[in-house]
Design a protein around this motif. Structure first.
Motif, mmCIF file in Angstrom:
data_model
loop_
_atom_site.group_PDB
_atom_site.id
_atom_site.type_symbol
_atom_site.label_atom_id
_atom_site.label_comp_id
_atom_site.label_asym_id
_atom_site.label_seq_id
_atom_site.Cartn_x
_atom_site.Cartn_y
_atom_site.Cartn_z
ATOM 1 N N PHE A 1 1.316 -2.309 8.791
ATOM 2 C CA PHE A 1 0.473 -1.368 8.043
ATOM 3 C C PHE A 1 -0.261 -2.093 6.916
ATOM 4 C CE2 PHE A 1 0.050 1.920 4.656
ATOM 5 C CZ PHE A 1 -0.780 2.803 5.340
ATOM 6 N N ALA A 2 0.451 -3.002 6.218
ATOM 7 C CA ALA A 2 -0.152 -3.740 5.111
ATOM 8 C C ALA A 2 -1.255 -4.674 5.616
ATOM 9 C CB ALA A 2 0.926 -4.542 4.378
ATOM 10 N N THR A 3 -1.005 -5.332 6.745
ATOM 11 C CA THR A 3 -2.015 -6.235 7.315
ATOM 12 C C THR A 3 -3.283 -5.482 7.675
ATOM 13 O OG1 THR A 3 -0.236 -7.639 8.193
ATOM 14 C CG2 THR A 3 -2.433 -7.927 9.132
ATOM 15 N N ALA A 4 -3.120 -4.279 8.210
ATOM 16 C CA ALA A 4 -4.287 -3.458 8.561
ATOM 17 C C ALA A 4 -5.094 -3.082 7.328
ATOM 18 C CB ALA A 4 -3.819 -2.204 9.297
ATOM 19 N N LYS A 5 -4.450 -3.035 6.181
ATOM 20 C CA LYS A 5 -5.131 -2.702 4.924
ATOM 21 C C LYS A 5 -5.652 -3.954 4.214
ATOM 22 C CE LYS A 5 -4.332 1.812 4.754
ATOM 23 N NZ LYS A 5 -5.406 2.830 4.628
ATOM 24 N N GLY A 6 -5.459 -5.143 4.846
ATOM 25 C CA GLY A 6 -5.921 -6.387 4.244
ATOM 26 C C GLY A 6 -5.034 -6.897 3.148
ATOM 27 N N ILE A 7 -3.750 -6.475 3.152
ATOM 28 C CA ILE A 7 -2.785 -6.890 2.125
ATOM 29 C C ILE A 7 -1.787 -7.869 2.758
ATOM 30 C CG2 ILE A 7 -0.981 -6.084 0.550
ATOM 31 C CD1 ILE A 7 -2.427 -3.403 0.474
ATOM 32 N N PRO B 1 0.828 -1.215 0.000
ATOM 33 C CA PRO B 1 0.000 0.000 0.000
ATOM 34 C C PRO B 1 0.857 1.257 0.000
ATOM 35 C CG PRO B 1 0.048 -1.004 2.175
ATOM 36 C CD PRO B 1 0.707 -1.976 1.247
ATOM 37 N N TYR B 2 0.277 2.345 -0.475
ATOM 38 C CA TYR B 2 1.010 3.601 -0.504
ATOM 39 C C TYR B 2 1.257 4.080 0.923
ATOM 40 C CZ TYR B 2 2.177 8.495 -1.208
ATOM 41 O OH TYR B 2 2.800 9.722 -1.179
ATOM 42 N N MET B 3 2.489 4.446 1.171
ATOM 43 C CA MET B 3 2.860 4.973 2.481
ATOM 44 C C MET B 3 3.972 5.984 2.282
ATOM 45 S SD MET B 3 4.239 2.943 5.886
ATOM 46 C CE MET B 3 5.860 2.672 5.192
#
Length: 391
Positions: free
Chosen positions: A157-163, A110-112
């Motif tokens: 952060f990616a896990t929180a976005k479902g990635i 995800p974009y960060m």
């Protein structure tokens, strides 16, 4: 025939004592060399910094808070550290004196975008190929060493976005961008991860990139040197630890623990190696003395055999082969015992949470073969001199 005449009537108590001594010496020698090598490798794993390399900085005290003491290293401080006996190499860590942000530039994650702190160290302190750890304006990307904690944060952060989370290998293929900025100007540069580290909290970049940023986007305030990268010589970790305590310098706790463990274990195994070498040497002398006594006691028999037409070479070869068999038996028993001891020690270390390479080390076996070869050569000349003396 020769064996019965020369060896069967001999008292073998001295031989047995020498064999036991040599067996113990060889077993301790092989074990000590093996674990000395493995202990020196401990803690390296996939760490990108070189062996015994760590970051140091001055301890923060109330004087620093009141601005009565400085946290930066002066040229005099650095020169004094370089002159210490325990210092193998030392170099300042240069920090960015310009604003820089890091952002993802890939569909894989995800974009960060976040402000980051970057530092540069010389390539000699890393285990990265020097061809990969370089940069100049116009290059396709800037190689960076990423703190592993940053990757953990990225995966959280990616896990929180479902990635799905990103592995180390996948992260190295992900595109990132640096944005360098100063008043009135901005520049974006592609970035590629070439390694990870647990020892450094900042993103590491090549010195040439840091020089470029500090020259073209520097703030008005001059940059200070607050951290140093030091490589400590093997066996001198105690002196290094005493020095940093006296001068209110600190290093990362896990680096100190690993360094202390390696230093203590290395010293103990070195002492054991020295004792083992002395034991093997003394046992070898006893075996040589036994061979000399054997020839001396069989002087009449040897003379008789020579008169009967036996050549000196055949008698010498018979004596030599007898002791080669003795030494081969000792070596085989020592290596077998070492293998059993190794299984026990490896299991104990694993249970204690110390992960070391379980493969056999070539040098430990080579030590036995070298001793075997040296003893065979010495015994040959000893037997030759003794037999020819009877002529």
């Amino acid at each position: 025939m020769l064996k019965k005449i020369l060896f069967n009537a001999q008292n073998k108590s001295q031989l047995i004592i020498a064999m036991i001594g040599a067996f113990l010496g060889f077993t301790f020698l092989v074990t000590s060399i093996h674990y000395l090598i493995r202990v020196n490798e401990f803690g390296e794993g996939e760490e990108i910094l070189g062996s015994n390399t760590m970051i140091i900085q001055k301890k923060v005290t109330n004087l620093n808070t009141l601005k009565l003491a400085s946290l930066d290293f002066s040229a005099k401080d650095i020169d004094h550290l370089k002159k210490q006996e325990f210092t193998k190499s030392l170099d300042p860590i240069i920090s960015n004196n310009f604003d820089v942000t890091l952002q993802t530039d890939s569909e894989l994650v995800p974009y960060m975008r976040t402000d980051v702190f970057v530092q540069s160290i010389k390539g000699e302190f890393t285990k990265i190929d020097s061809d990969k750890w370089k940069w100049k304006p116009g290059d396709q990307f800037v190689p960076i060493i990423l703190p592993r904690e940053f990757l953990v944060m990225l995966n959280t952060f990616a896990t929180a976005k479902g990635i799905p989370p990103v592995s180390d290998d996948l992260a190295k293929s992900v595109n990132f961008k640096f944005t360098l900025s100063a008043k009135g100007k901005k520049e974006k540069v592609d970035v590629r991860i070439v390694g990870f580290t647990n020892e450094v909290s900042a993103i590491l970049v090549p010195s040439s990139f840091m020089e470029y940023g500090n020259t073209n986007y520097a703030k008005n305030k001059a940059a200070e040197i607050t951290q140093l990268m030091i490589t400590v010589k093997e066996g001198l970790f105690g002196e290094y630890e005493n020095y940093i305590k006296r001068h209110s310098i600190e290093s990362k706790a896990n680096s100190m623990v690993v360094g202390k463990l390696k230093s203590v274990a290395g010293t103990l195994f070195s002492i054991l190696i020295a004792i083992s070498v002395i034991t093997v040497f003394l046992a070898g002398l006893v075996l040589l003395q036994y061979a000399q006594l054997l020839i001396s006691k069989n002087e009449y028999e040897i003379k008789t055999l020579l008169h009967l037409g036996y050549s000196p070479r055949r008698i010498i070869r018979s004596i030599l082969f007898y002791f080669i068999k003795v030494f081969a038996l000792i070596s085989a028993a020592s290596l077998l015992t070492f293998s059993l001891i190794k299984l026990l020690i490896d299991q104990m270390l694993m249970t204690g949470g110390i992960q070391i390479d379980s493969e056999y080390t070539l040098l430990s076996f080579l030590a036995v073969f070298i001793a075997f070869g040296v003893y065979t050569i010495v015994n040959y000349f000893n037997a030759k001199r003794g037999v020819l003396k009877t002529l």
